[in-house]
Design an enzyme around this catalytic site. Sequence first.
Site, mmCIF file in Angstrom:
data_model
loop_
_atom_site.group_PDB
_atom_site.id
_atom_site.type_symbol
_atom_site.label_atom_id
_atom_site.label_comp_id
_atom_site.label_asym_id
_atom_site.label_seq_id
_atom_site.Cartn_x
_atom_site.Cartn_y
_atom_site.Cartn_z
ATOM 1 C CG PHE A 149 41.435 37.216 41.268
ATOM 2 C CD1 PHE A 149 42.760 37.097 40.851
ATOM 3 C CD2 PHE A 149 40.980 38.465 41.669
ATOM 4 C CE1 PHE A 149 43.608 38.198 40.830
ATOM 5 C CE2 PHE A 149 41.819 39.568 41.665
ATOM 6 C CZ PHE A 149 43.140 39.428 41.250
ATOM 7 C CE LYS A 173 30.990 32.900 44.008
ATOM 8 N NZ LYS A 173 31.936 33.357 42.943
ATOM 9 C CD GLU A 176 33.324 35.775 39.470
ATOM 10 O OE1 GLU A 176 33.628 35.233 40.550
ATOM 11 O OE2 GLU A 176 32.943 36.961 39.377
ATOM 12 N NE ARG A 177 37.612 38.263 38.884
ATOM 13 C CZ ARG A 177 38.008 39.405 39.407
ATOM 14 N NH1 ARG A 177 38.933 40.111 38.799
ATOM 15 N NH2 ARG A 177 37.492 39.847 40.515
ATOM 16 C CB CYS A 281 44.836 40.828 50.695
ATOM 17 S SG CYS A 281 45.386 39.513 51.763
ATOM 18 C CD GLU A 383 42.857 46.039 47.574
ATOM 19 O OE1 GLU A 383 41.669 45.862 47.249
ATOM 20 O OE2 GLU A 383 43.499 45.223 48.258
#
Length: 498
Positions: A149, A173, A176-177, A281, A383
Site C-alpha cells: 500500500f 496485483k 487492495e487498500r 520501508c 517493524e
Amino acid sequence: MREIGHFIGGQVVKGTSGRFGDVFDPNTGEVQAKVAFATPSEVGHAIAVAAAAQPTWAAINPQRRARVLMKFIDLVQKEFDGLARLLSSEHGKTFADAKGDVQRGLEVVEFACGIPHLLKGEYSEGAGPGIDLFSVRQPLGVVAGITPFNFPAMIPMWKFAPALACGNAFILKPSERDPSVPMRLAELLVAAGLPAGVLNVVNGDKEAVDTLLTDARIKAVGFVGSSAIAEYVYTTACAHNKRAQCFGGAKNHMIVMPDADMDQAVDALIGAGYGSAGERCMAVSVAVPVGKKTADILLEKLAPRVESLKIGPSTDTQADYGPMITRAHLEKVKSYVDLGVREGAKLVVDGRGFKLQGYERGNFMGGCLFDEVTPDMRIYKEEIFGPVLSVVRATDYEEAVRLPSRHEYGNGVAIFTRDGDTARDFVSRVDVGMVGVNFAIPVPLAYYTFGGWKRSGFGDLNQHGPDAIRFYTKTKTVTARWPSGVKEGAEFVIPTMK
Ligand code: NAD
C-alpha cells in the site's frame, strides 16, 4: 459507492466475485470506494489474456517498445498532479510526498526506455575453428507483480516498466487498500500504445495472490510487502518453479557519530523518521547516537522537533505528514507504543493522544520518541511502520556497527559523521543492503539496484537497475559453426576448442 473492478484486456471490467474490500479515506475514516476481490477464474482469465498478447508484444523491436514507455511518461507527466492527488486521497500521504511517489516510479520507466541498449547480449567471434558464440536475452512470458500500500505508484512502476520493456506481459496485483492509481496507470499505458492484454490489473487478496503463485503460466513473481508474506510468496512461487524476488519489512538504523553535524542529523531523523507517517520501508526507525554526550545533545535537539511536528490532512500543503492508511494500522502502531512503555523504554514524546480538529475520526497520530530502547525489546526487534522513533544508545562505534548488522532486517542504514575513515569502514562492514553516508534515506536511483538483505529481501536479484533486466529475461547462449569450420566425420568426444 464507487466500485473498483479490474483491468483486463485493455479495459476496466467489473468484478464478479461479490467479494469486496473497503478503500478508506484516511483523513476521515470513511469508506470511499469498494474494490472487487478477484476469483481464481478471473485471475486465470487475466493470465490467459496476457499469455495470448505476449508473443506479439515480444516480437515488436525493443526501440518501439521503449517508445510506448516514453509516451507513457509523457501522459503521466501531463496528469502528474491529478495522479498525486488521487494517490494521497487513498493513502493519506501529503500531496508533495505523493508527487515523489509518482516521480520515483517514473524514473524507473525512464531507465527502462534504455532497453535497446540494456538487452544487448554478448558475442565472441572465433571462439573455435569457424565457431562463433553469442548470448541473447529473451523475455520470460507472463510475469506477475504483487505490491504494497505504501507506494501505490512507484512500486507498480518499478515492477512493470522493466518487465514490459523486456517483452513480457504483466499481471499486477496492487494493494487492495489504495488501488486507484495502479488502475489509472494501466489505462495510461494503453493510451500510450501498449497493446491490450499486455498489462492487466487484478485486484484482490490472498485468493488472487495464491492463484498467481500456483498457475504454471506465470513465470516470475516480484513481490513487495511485509516479511512474513514476502517469505510465503517466495517459497510458494519457488515451489511452483517460478523465479521470485520478494522484498520485505525493515528496521533502518541511523548511526550518529560524536563528530556529526548535529543539526543536520536531527533534520535527517525528523524527515526520515516521521515523513509519510513512518510508513516507508526506508524510514529510519532507530537512531543510534554513539557515546553519552552525543545521545544527550541529540535528544535535547530532537524532542522539541518531534513535539512540534505538523500533522494534517493529506490535502494540507503545510503538513509534515498526514494520516495513516487505516484505523486498524493506527491502533497497531499505538499498541506498539503501549508495549514500549511496558517494556521499560522511556517515552520522551507521546503522540498517542493526538486529535485533529475537524478530522476526529481520521487515522492521525502524533510523533512518538523513545529513549533508552534496548535490543531485547520487541519495539526494537519488530517493524512498527508508524511515526515512532527509538533511540538506542551505543557506547562506542563497534556497538553501533553491530546493532544493524545483527538485526534480522537489513534494508537500509545510515551513518552521520565527518570522518571519512569511519564512514568507509562502516560502508564496508555493515551487514545491510543499502547504506547512506550523511544521507538518511539511501534509496538508490533507477540505474542502480534496490534491495535489502536478510529478512528484508528473499531471492537473488534486486529491483530496477541492471538486476531488473536479468530478472525479467532468460539468457540463451548459442554456439554457431559455419560450414567452412565443419570437420568431416562424427565426433564422439565432448567438443573442446583446441
Ligand atoms: P502486506 O504484506 O500486507 O501486503 C503486500 C501485498 O501482499 C498486498 O498486495 C496484499 O494484498 C498481499 N497480501 C497480504 N496478505 C497476503 C497473504 N496472506 N497472502 C498473499 N498475499 C497477501 O504489506 P503492506 O502492509 O501493504 O505494506 C507494508 C509493508 O511493505 C511493510 O512491511 C514495508 O516495510 C514493506 N515494504 C517493503 C519494501 C521493500 O522494498 N523492502 C518497500 C515498500 C514496502
